[in-house]
Scaffold this active site. Structure first.
Site, PDB file in Angstrom:
ATOM      1  N   SER A 187       4.607 -17.394  -8.064  1.00 47.59           N
ATOM      2  CA  SER A 187       3.932 -17.465  -7.506  1.00 47.59           C
ATOM      3  C   SER A 187       2.504 -17.397  -8.165  1.00 47.59           C
ATOM      4  O   SER A 187       2.915 -18.245  -9.260  1.00 47.59           O
ATOM      5  CB  SER A 187       4.612 -15.370  -7.965  1.00 47.59           C
ATOM      6  OG  SER A 187       4.614 -15.103  -9.431  1.00 47.59           O
ATOM      7  N   GLY A 188       1.441 -17.398  -7.991  1.00 48.76           N
ATOM      8  CA  GLY A 188       0.502 -17.107  -7.965  1.00 48.76           C
ATOM      9  C   GLY A 188      -0.671 -16.198  -7.996  1.00 48.76           C
ATOM     10  O   GLY A 188      -0.961 -15.235  -7.256  1.00 48.76           O
ATOM     11  N   GLY A 189      -1.803 -16.397  -7.761  1.00 51.73           N
ATOM     12  CA  GLY A 189      -3.431 -15.915  -8.312  1.00 51.73           C
ATOM     13  C   GLY A 189      -2.831 -15.669  -6.124  1.00 51.73           C
ATOM     14  O   GLY A 189      -4.055 -15.009  -6.015  1.00 51.73           O
TER      15      GLY A 189
ATOM     16  N   VAL B  35       5.098 -18.186  -3.266  1.00 48.61           N
ATOM     17  CA  VAL B  35       6.344 -19.232  -1.913  1.00 48.61           C
ATOM     18  C   VAL B  35       7.576 -18.811  -1.964  1.00 48.61           C
ATOM     19  O   VAL B  35       8.537 -18.227  -3.272  1.00 48.61           O
ATOM     20  CB  VAL B  35       7.205 -20.299  -2.731  1.00 48.61           C
ATOM     21  CG1 VAL B  35       7.217 -21.081  -1.674  1.00 48.61           C
ATOM     22  CG2 VAL B  35       4.729 -21.117  -2.943  1.00 48.61           C
TER      23      VAL B  35
ATOM     24  N   LYS C  63       5.137 -20.724   2.469  1.00 42.85           N
ATOM     25  CA  LYS C  63       3.868 -20.085   1.001  1.00 42.85           C
ATOM     26  C   LYS C  63       3.622 -18.574   2.118  1.00 42.85           C
ATOM     27  O   LYS C  63       2.528 -18.759   2.835  1.00 42.85           O
ATOM     28  CB  LYS C  63       3.661 -21.058   0.716  1.00 42.85           C
ATOM     29  CG  LYS C  63       2.238 -20.677   0.261  1.00 42.85           C
ATOM     30  CD  LYS C  63       1.656 -22.249   0.016  1.00 42.85           C
ATOM     31  CE  LYS C  63       0.372 -22.198  -0.690  1.00 42.85           C
ATOM     32  NZ  LYS C  63      -0.008 -23.206  -1.114  1.00 42.85           N
TER      33      LYS C  63
ATOM     34  N   ASP D 197      -6.406 -32.439  -6.339  1.00 42.98           N
ATOM     35  CA  ASP D 197      -6.163 -31.127  -6.555  1.00 42.98           C
ATOM     36  C   ASP D 197      -4.591 -32.461  -7.530  1.00 42.98           C
ATOM     37  O   ASP D 197      -3.945 -31.254  -7.338  1.00 42.98           O
ATOM     38  CB  ASP D 197      -6.011 -30.197  -6.628  1.00 42.98           C
ATOM     39  CG  ASP D 197      -5.668 -29.224  -7.916  1.00 42.98           C
ATOM     40  OD1 ASP D 197      -5.767 -29.994  -9.168  1.00 42.98           O
ATOM     41  OD2 ASP D 197      -4.879 -28.677  -7.560  1.00 42.98           O
TER      42      ASP D 197
END
Length: 312
Positions: free
Chosen positions: A17-19, A23, A38, A132
């Site tokens: 997980s993230g901002g 997933v 996702k 990225d």
């Protein structure tokens, strides 16, 4: 209110997980095929620009036909959410290998670079720049192969001027806010290659301004790499993008010639075995093991036998 779930799939657990979202590991109900889903974070759904970027990521993945980029199955958008359904890969993020084991050795580093460049080359052929590339966005599978993931800020070649990317891997022109180009992806891949060879990033700084200055002006630290591989470091980290290989495909050809001359025709097989051995040291991070959730891009995958059939 319960979180929205893509219809036709049964979720089993969160992989990361993230901002911007999370997933999860799920099974396609009709076929039993495991997938990675996702989900766009609920708070991001109100940001129209972010939603457009999420859709664009799905379109990009759907247009890439290469084993070196995580596979795409479908994009689903509904009033309560949006999700990208992808291949599940049983491996670990390159970042985890570097953090826990340090330098990979030259042949393994060359294998990572080649696989990454082939994934980037597929994007470059469609006119897309990743922007990225970094160890967090490379998954090393249990067999030593690797896949490129997370095209969340990818853009068309020559567009999207402005500073974007991860500072430790950004090319000088990215720091200057110039339009995106494949040469910037080559730079980021080479910076990651350098980290695989040496266990450290090519440039560091006390703050962003100092880091930017080092990327823009400091000499390429090729002396820290094994002598036969220094030409690859010098080319890939050249300050002037015109002096780098113009895209990932061109760099692959140079890499293969250098690697074969330095380590013999079996370098790739030995490198893959080394990467597989490194991944085997981190079994708790494999989705197949059922380990704890990590960052959204520090995922592993299991190669899927076939994509789920489209829903009617």
């Amino acid at each position: 209110m319960d979180a929205w779930v893509v219809p036709g799939y049964t979720e089993y657990r969160e992989l990361g997980s993230g901002g911007s979202g999370r997933v999860v590991l799920a099974l396609h109900d009709a076929t039993g095929v495991p997938v990675a889903v996702k989900y766009l974070a609920e708070r991001m759904r109100a940001d129209s620009a972010f939603v457009r970027g999420f859709r664009a990521e799905a379109r990009l993945l759907g247009g890439l036909d290469t084993p070196h980029v995580v596979g795409f199955y479908e994009y689903v958008e509904a009033p309560r959410g949006a999700a990208i359904v992808m291949e599940l890969v049983d491996g670990v993020a390159l970042r985890a290998l570097l953090s826990r084991e340090g330098a990979t050795g030259p042949e393994a580093a060359l294998v990572v670079l080649k696989g990454s460049l082939l994934g980037l080359a597929a994007a470059h052929r469609t006119g897309v720049v990743h922007r990225d590339y970094k160890p967090e966005n490379v998954l090393v599978a249990a067999d030593g192969s690797s896949k490129l993931v997370d095209f969340g800020i990818a853009t068309d070649h020559g567009t999207a001027p402005g500073v974007a990317g991860t500072p430790a891997y950004m090319a000088p022109e990215q720091w200057r806010g110039e339009p995106a180009s494949p040469a910037a992806d080559v730079y980021a891949a080479t910076a990651t290659f350098f980290e695989c060879l040496t266990g450290r990033k090519p440039f560091s700084g006390e703050n962003l301004a100092e880091l930017a200055l080092r990327h823009i002006e400091a000499p390429v630290p090729d002396a820290d790499a094994p002598e036969p591989l220094r030409p690859l470091i010098r080319q890939g980290l050249a300050k002037d993008p015109a002096q780098r290989p113009r895209n990932a495909a061109v760099f692959v050809a140079e890499l293969e010639a250098v690697a074969t001359a330095a380590y013999g025709p079996d370098w790739e097989e030995r490198g893959r075995r080394r990467l597989a051995a490194l991944a085997a040291l981190l079994p708790l991070l494999l989705p197949s093991f059922g380990g704890p959730a990590t960052g959204t891009t520090a995922l592993a995958t299991t190669t899927l036998p076939a994509p789920p059939a489209p829903r009617p």
